[in-house]
Design an enzyme around this catalytic site. Structure first.
Site, short mmCIF file in Angstrom:
data_model
loop_
_atom_site.label_atom_id
_atom_site.label_comp_id
_atom_site.label_asym_id
_atom_site.label_seq_id
_atom_site.Cartn_x
_atom_site.Cartn_y
_atom_site.Cartn_z
N SER A 183 3.57 3.21 -4.18
CA SER A 183 3.22 2.04 -3.38
C SER A 183 4.36 1.48 -2.56
O SER A 183 4.14 0.90 -1.50
CB SER A 183 2.66 0.94 -4.29
OG SER A 183 3.62 0.55 -5.26
N HIS A 211 -3.17 4.01 -3.79
CA HIS A 211 -2.73 4.20 -2.40
C HIS A 211 -3.00 5.61 -1.91
O HIS A 211 -2.49 6.00 -0.85
CB HIS A 211 -1.24 3.86 -2.28
CG HIS A 211 -0.93 2.43 -2.59
ND1 HIS A 211 -0.93 1.44 -1.63
CD2 HIS A 211 -0.64 1.82 -3.76
CE1 HIS A 211 -0.63 0.28 -2.20
NE2 HIS A 211 -0.47 0.48 -3.49
N LYS A 242 -8.07 -1.82 -1.35
CA LYS A 242 -7.28 -1.23 -0.27
C LYS A 242 -8.21 -0.50 0.70
O LYS A 242 -8.84 -1.13 1.53
CB LYS A 242 -6.19 -0.34 -0.87
CG LYS A 242 -5.23 -1.18 -1.74
CD LYS A 242 -4.26 -0.37 -2.52
CE LYS A 242 -3.31 -1.25 -3.31
NZ LYS A 242 -3.95 -2.11 -4.33
#
Length: 394
Positions: A183, A211, A242
Site C-alpha cells: 500500500s 490494492h 478502493k
C-alpha cells in the site's frame, strides 16, 4: 496510581507540527471523491485516493446505492450470523467468488476487520503466522488477536522468509501473509517464490489484495492472477473501499475454509453486516469491472504515464520492480519535516498527496504517496506533476 489520561495531556510531536502550520491530516472534502475535488474551499487535483477505477462517481454505482437504500432501509441492525443477512449479501459473495475463481467468499463490514477476522480465526494459539515487514497494520493486529506466534521477514526478502519458516516446529501450522500490492511502496510481492517456499515447508498462503483488485492480473483479478497462481494461493483478502467504491471487505477461499471462518471469526460473528447501500454499490462496481476490463488497462497506462512524467521532470521516486506499473507512486522526501513542508506547499498549490511518515517508513526515508485513477486524464496529470516538480525537495 497515575492518571490514565496523563499521556493525552503531555505535549506531543502532533502539537509541534500543528504549531508549525504543517499538520497534514483531516483536510475536509466538500465534493465527491473524484480526480478533482473541492477541499477546504479550493480546487485540488486528487493524487491521494484509492479510488483506482474512479467508480465513486459512476452514475450506475450511485443509483444502485440509492435504490438499495430505498428498498432495504439504512442498515441491517444485526450481524450476518443472525438477522443481518440480505439476499444481496449472498449475491455479492457468489459474484465475487466467481470473479476471483474461488469456491466461496465471506464478506466483512470493513477491510481492516477482514484481516482481523480471517487471521484470528484460522491461526490458533499454537500456530505460526509469518509476515512481510511492510504488511498493512490490520494484518499485524489480526496476528495479535489470533494468539499465534508471529514471525516477520524483511520486505520481499525470500531468503529471510525461508529462515523464518525454518523456525516453525513440525507440530505447528503456519500461514504466510503478504500484501499483494504494497500500500505504501506500490511494489508487488514475490508471490512465485512465496508459493514455492510454502509448498516446501508445508505452510499456507494468504494474500491481502486490497490494492491489487482492479489493479493487476487478468481483468483486475489481483496479484495471484498476475502471476498465474490463482490455484496456489489459499486465501485472498480484499476491500470494497478502493476499486469497488464502497465500504467493506472479503475473504475468498475454499468452501470449507470459508465455512470455518463464518463460524469461528469473532469480528465476523459480532459485527453488524454491510449496509444495503454499501452492498449494492460494491456489487454494481464489481459487475462494471467484469464488463469493462479496459478500465484496468487504462489505469495501467496512466500509471506508466505518471512514472515517465516524473522521470522527465527529475522527480525522485521509488521505482517499480515489477513488470507492471501499479497506480501507487511514492516520491522521496527524506526526513519528516521536509516531507510535511513539501506536502503543504503542494497542497497549497492545488494538489492533494499523502505524506508517509514513521512508523510507516524509516525516519530518513519519508515519502509522498501519490496514487492514480483510471478517470484521470493526461492533461490533469501533467498539471499535477508540474506543480509537484516545482514544489518538491527530495
Amino acid at each position: 496510581m497515575i492518571d490514565l489520561f496523563d499521556k493525552a495531556e503531555q505535549r506531543s510531536q502532533v502539537d509541534e507540527i500543528r504549531d508549525a502550520g504543517i499538520y497534514p491530516y483531516f483536510h475536509a472534502l466538500e465534493s465527491r471523491q473524484d480526480v478533482e475535488v473541492i477541499m477546504e474551499g479550493k480546487r485540488r487535483i486528487m493524487l491521494g485516493s484509492n479510488n483506482y477505477l474512479g467508480m465513486t462517481t459512476d452514475e450506475e454505482v450511485i443509483e444502485a446505492g440509492i435504490a438499495a437504500f430505498k428498498q432495504y432501509g439504512s442498515g441491517c441492525s444485526g450481524s450476518r450470523f443472525l438477522n443481518g443477512t440480505l439476499e444481496m449479501h449472498l449475491e455479492l459473495e457468489a459474484e465475487l467468488a466467481k470473479f476471483l475463481r474461488k469456491d466461496a467468499v465471506v464478506t466483512f463490514s470493513t477491510g481492516f476487520q477482514s484481516n482481523l477476522g480471517i487471521i484470528s480465526a484460522v491461526v490458533g494459539r499454537n500456530d505460526y503466522v509469518i509476515c512481510d515487514r511492510e504488511n498493512h497494520a490490520s494484518i499485524y493486529d489480526g496476528c495479535r488477536l489470533s494468539f499465534g506466534k508471529m514471525l516477520r521477514y524483511k520486505h520481499n526478502d525470500m531468503a529471510d522468509l525461508e529462515k523464518q519458516l525454518q523456525k516453525v516446529p513440525e507440530t505447528a501450522g503456519a500461514l504466510i501473509v503478504t500484501d499483494g500490492v504494497f500500500s505504501m511502496g506500490g511494489d508487488i510481492a514475490n508471490l512465485p517464490e512465496i508459493v514455492r517456499l510454502a509448498k516446501q515447508y508445508g505452510a499456507r498462503v494468504m494474500v491481502d489484495d486490497a490494492h491489487g483488485l482492479g489493479v493487476v492480473g487478468e481483468g483486475g483479478r489481483g496479484t495471484a492472477s498476475h502471476f498465474g497462481l490463482e490455484d496456489e494461493v489459499d486465501i485472498y483478502m480484499g476491500t470494497f473501499s478502493k476499486t469497488l467504491a464502497s465500504l467493506g471487505g472479503y475473504m475468498a477461499a475454499s468452501a470449507r475454509v470459508a465455512d470455518y471462518v463464518r463460524h469461528n471469526s469473532r469480528p465476523f460473528i459480532f459485527s453488524a453486516s454491510i449496509t444495503p447501500a454499501s452492498c449494492a454499490t460494491a456489487l454494481t462496481a464489481l459487475k462494471k469491472l467484469e464488463a469493462h476490463p479496459e478500465l484496468v488497462d487504462r489505469l495501467r497506462s496512466l500509471s506508466q504515464y505518471a512514472r515517465d512524467g516524473f522521470r522527465a521532470r527529475g522527480v525522485r521516486m521509488r521505482e517499480s520492480v515489477a513488470d507492471v506499473a501499479t497506480p501507487i507512486i511514492p516520491l522521496y522526501t527524506n526526513d519528516v519535516e521536509n516531507t510535511l513542508r513539501t506536502s503543504k506547499r503542494i497542497y497549497d498549490a492545488g494538489v492533494y498527496v499523502n505524506p508517509v511518515l514513521p512508523p510507516a517508513t524509516p525516519a530518513s526515508d519519508c515519502l509522498l504517496r501519490t496514487s492514480y485513477m483510471a478517470t484521470h486524464t493526461e492533461a490533469l496529470l501533467d498539471e499535477a506533476m508540474d506543480i509537484i516538480a516545482a514544489n518538491i525537495e527530495g
